[in-house]
Design an enzyme around this catalytic site. Structure first.
Site, short mmCIF file in Angstrom:
data_model
loop_
_atom_site.label_atom_id
_atom_site.label_comp_id
_atom_site.label_asym_id
_atom_site.label_seq_id
_atom_site.Cartn_x
_atom_site.Cartn_y
_atom_site.Cartn_z
N MET A 1 0.83 -1.19 0.00
CA MET A 1 0.00 0.00 0.00
C MET A 1 0.87 1.25 0.00
O MET A 1 2.08 1.16 0.03
CB MET A 1 -0.94 -0.01 1.21
CG MET A 1 -1.98 -1.12 1.19
SD MET A 1 -3.13 -0.97 2.57
CE MET A 1 -4.11 -2.44 2.30
N CYS A 2 0.23 2.40 -0.01
CA CYS A 2 0.93 3.68 -0.10
C CYS A 2 1.46 4.11 1.27
O CYS A 2 1.27 3.43 2.27
CB CYS A 2 -0.01 4.74 -0.65
SG CYS A 2 -0.89 4.23 -2.14
N GLN A 3 2.13 5.26 1.29
CA GLN A 3 2.56 5.84 2.56
C GLN A 3 2.20 7.32 2.59
O GLN A 3 2.20 8.00 1.56
CB GLN A 3 4.06 5.64 2.78
CG GLN A 3 4.43 4.21 3.07
CD GLN A 3 5.61 4.07 4.02
OE1 GLN A 3 6.04 5.02 4.67
NE2 GLN A 3 6.15 2.87 4.09
N ASN A 108 -4.06 6.09 2.20
CA ASN A 108 -3.31 4.84 2.17
C ASN A 108 -4.26 3.71 2.53
O ASN A 108 -4.86 3.72 3.61
CB ASN A 108 -2.15 4.90 3.18
CG ASN A 108 -1.62 3.52 3.53
OD1 ASN A 108 -1.59 2.63 2.70
ND2 ASN A 108 -1.22 3.34 4.78
#
Length: 273
Positions: A1-3, A108
């Site tokens: 996933m994103c940050q 996120n």
């Protein structure tokens, strides 16, 4: 996933130190290589920089490093695509106008099967679950209130809407309109408040340290929010699961459960306190 990365301050501050560690996670020390973005509020305006290149190699990120913009509210995001291809339209943070102010949002997580009805005022440009959630949240607020409401009412409706959205999956996000910052944790989010007496901080992702005592005054206060701690010699406070925090003037505010009452921001302690 994103940050995610957020900064909320009581005086305009640059984010160069935190961003240098954070950007390395975009394709160097981590695998979030599907683009990045960063937004700086300046009064009623907002500067938003987006790039589809990994932040660790991005010339746009180099520009941010070499041009230390100062702001009281900053939101940054490095992306690992889960829904929607790699494109500027799908790159966070997203920006919209509401009630005469810009609102900026980064997410996120992954919202499985999240398909809210088409908004009356806000519709996504790209094809991510993140932008759909942002538009749905703003549309819900806009349909309820013609003008910006008292903060207690705003916070209550945001809390209710967020609770429904997160029922579809992971919903870590940071949201700001330049006056305050909201941060919500589903799975992982941390924050730290830096204030006098300032100390030296060392980045996790790069062997770089900075002594904030050399760069600040005793009245400065800065809250930094991140998916994972950015430094290894400071104490970062984890969010609780499903916690929605408000940050203003570089400090988190506490709300009474079920009431949404927000107390005044505590004063900055004098140097040496």
């Amino acid at each position: 996933m994103c940050q995610l990365l957020g900064m909320n301050c009581n005086t305009p501050t640059d984010i160069v130190f935190s961003f240098e560690g954070f950007r390395r996670r975009g394709g160097l020390t981590d695998h979030h290589a599907d683009g990045f973005g960063i937004a700086f509020f300046e009064g009623a305006g907002a500067r938003v920089f987006l790039d589809v290149e990994p932040s660790a190699q991005s010339q746009v990120a180099d520009f941010i490093r070499d041009y230390p913009l100062k702001s009281e509210n900053v939101i940054a995001h490095i992306r690992k695509a889960t829904q929607g291809g790699v494109s500027l339209a799908n790159t966070h943070p997203f920006q919209r106008e509401m009630w005469g102010r810009y609102w900026v949002f980064a997410h996120n997580g992954n919202l499985d099967g999240f398909a809210p009805p088409e908004g009356r005022h806000y519709r996504p440009v790209g094809c991510t679950d993140s932008e759909r959630a942002f538009c749905f949240l703003l549309d819900t607020l806009r349909q309820r209130f013609d003008h910006e409401p008292p903060f207690v009412e705003l916070y209550r409706l945001v809390s209710e809407t967020v609770a429904w959205i997160r029922s579809h999956g992971t919903f870590n996000f940071i949201l700001s309109n330049g006056k305050f910052m909201l941060a919500h944790c589903s799975t992982s989010l941390y924050y730290i408040v830096r204030q006098a007496p300032f100390t030296t901080a060392h980045l996790v992702d790069e062997d770089v340290s900075v002594d904030f005592a050399d760069l600040t005054t005793s009245n400065d206060r800065v809250a930094v929010i991140a998916t994972q701690p950015l430094t290894d010699n400071e104490v970062w406070t984890p969010f609780e699961a499903n916690e929605l925090k408000i940050f203003k003037y570089g400090a988190p505010l506490k709300t009474a459960p079920g009431i949404g009452k927000v107390p005044p921001v505590p004063p900055v302690p004098p140097s040496g306190a």
